[in-house]
Write a protein that holds these residues in place. Sequence first.
Motif, short mmCIF file in Angstrom:
data_model
loop_
_atom_site.label_atom_id
_atom_site.label_comp_id
_atom_site.label_asym_id
_atom_site.label_seq_id
_atom_site.Cartn_x
_atom_site.Cartn_y
_atom_site.Cartn_z
N ASP A 13 16.03 3.82 -3.48
CA ASP A 13 15.73 2.39 -3.35
C ASP A 13 16.31 1.81 -2.07
N ASP A 14 17.56 2.16 -1.77
CA ASP A 14 18.19 1.65 -0.56
C ASP A 14 17.51 2.20 0.69
N LEU A 15 17.12 3.46 0.65
CA LEU A 15 16.46 4.06 1.80
C LEU A 15 15.09 3.43 2.05
N LEU A 16 14.39 3.11 0.96
CA LEU A 16 13.09 2.45 1.12
C LEU A 16 13.26 1.08 1.77
N ALA A 17 14.28 0.34 1.33
CA ALA A 17 14.54 -0.98 1.93
C ALA A 17 14.87 -0.83 3.42
N GLU A 18 15.68 0.18 3.75
CA GLU A 18 16.03 0.42 5.15
C GLU A 18 14.81 0.81 5.97
N ARG A 75 0.80 -1.22 0.00
CA ARG A 75 0.00 0.00 0.00
C ARG A 75 0.84 1.27 0.00
N HIS A 76 1.89 1.28 0.79
CA HIS A 76 2.57 2.54 1.07
C HIS A 76 3.93 2.69 0.41
N SER A 77 4.43 1.67 -0.26
CA SER A 77 5.78 1.76 -0.83
C SER A 77 5.90 2.86 -1.87
N THR A 78 4.90 3.02 -2.72
CA THR A 78 4.98 4.03 -3.77
C THR A 78 5.12 5.43 -3.18
N ALA A 79 4.27 5.75 -2.18
CA ALA A 79 4.32 7.08 -1.56
C ALA A 79 5.63 7.30 -0.82
N LEU A 80 6.08 6.27 -0.11
CA LEU A 80 7.31 6.41 0.65
C LEU A 80 8.54 6.48 -0.25
N HIS A 81 8.50 5.74 -1.36
CA HIS A 81 9.60 5.85 -2.32
C HIS A 81 9.64 7.26 -2.91
N GLY A 82 8.48 7.83 -3.16
CA GLY A 82 8.43 9.20 -3.65
C GLY A 82 9.02 10.18 -2.66
N TYR A 83 8.76 9.96 -1.38
CA TYR A 83 9.33 10.81 -0.33
C TYR A 83 10.85 10.81 -0.43
N PHE A 84 11.45 9.63 -0.57
CA PHE A 84 12.91 9.53 -0.68
C PHE A 84 13.41 10.07 -2.02
N ALA A 85 12.70 9.76 -3.09
CA ALA A 85 13.15 10.16 -4.43
C ALA A 85 13.21 11.67 -4.59
N ARG A 86 12.33 12.39 -3.89
CA ARG A 86 12.33 13.84 -3.99
C ARG A 86 13.43 14.48 -3.13
N ARG A 87 14.02 13.70 -2.24
CA ARG A 87 15.01 14.24 -1.32
C ARG A 87 16.40 13.65 -1.49
N ALA A 88 16.47 12.40 -1.92
CA ALA A 88 17.77 11.74 -2.12
C ALA A 88 17.60 10.70 -3.22
N PRO A 89 17.41 11.14 -4.48
CA PRO A 89 17.02 10.23 -5.56
C PRO A 89 17.97 9.07 -5.81
N ARG A 90 19.25 9.32 -5.69
CA ARG A 90 20.21 8.24 -5.99
C ARG A 90 20.17 7.13 -4.94
N ALA A 91 19.69 7.46 -3.75
CA ALA A 91 19.66 6.47 -2.66
C ALA A 91 18.24 6.00 -2.35
N VAL A 127 9.17 7.21 10.47
CA VAL A 127 10.30 6.29 10.32
C VAL A 127 11.13 6.69 9.10
N ALA A 128 10.45 7.05 8.01
CA ALA A 128 11.15 7.47 6.79
C ALA A 128 12.01 8.71 7.06
#
Length: 206
Positions: A49-54, A31-47, A80-81
């Motif tokens: 995927d790794d940040l979402l896994a963490e 449910r939430h991976s897409t939104a949370l990945h967007g949160y990271f992608a807008r702030r640290a795009p190169r990382a 947590v993100a």
Amino acid sequence: MSTEVENGRDAAALLTAAARDTGGFEELVERHSTALHGYFARRAPRAADDLLAELWLQAYTTRQGYDPARGSARAWLFGVARNVLSAYWRRIEQESRGAPGEGAHGDPWEAVDDRLDASALAPALRRVLAELPPVERELLLLVAWEQLSPTEAAAVLGIPAGTARSRLHRARARLRESAALASAGSPGPPGPRGRSSSARQTGEQA
């Protein structure tokens, strides 16, 4: 959409159930991976995927600490993100201290600012955002980018909802003022513009 109810099941209930067993946690991830990945992608795009896994690793290991009385599951996950992202920037800062020619990243806004589309956000508005206190800026971004409610954003930042609403109102007022000035084509506040106009009128009369 900030609602916690999807497909007849509530995200808070899923997270609460996941504290007892693994059932429902996979559904929460879906449910939430897409939104949370967007949160990271807008702030640290190169990382991102790794940040979402963490994030999901930390969410799973600390799931028993979730308390529905303190906010929605969605807000808890974004909290947590935020912690994961802060830890990432601290690591980058530590690594960059000994690297010649590289500055520290104590404020991740610099990296976010570099990736904002100038056509979508006028330079004047970018400047106002950069000058906002970090909490007010993050409130704006959580509400505008992540579509969290002010109450959810408050929970993410660990501040009272009333405080979040007042600070969000203040930040929005500054953005509206900047937008109005930009639309009027003035680089400065209304006072100087008014004096320039008067000076022009005086010249015309002469």
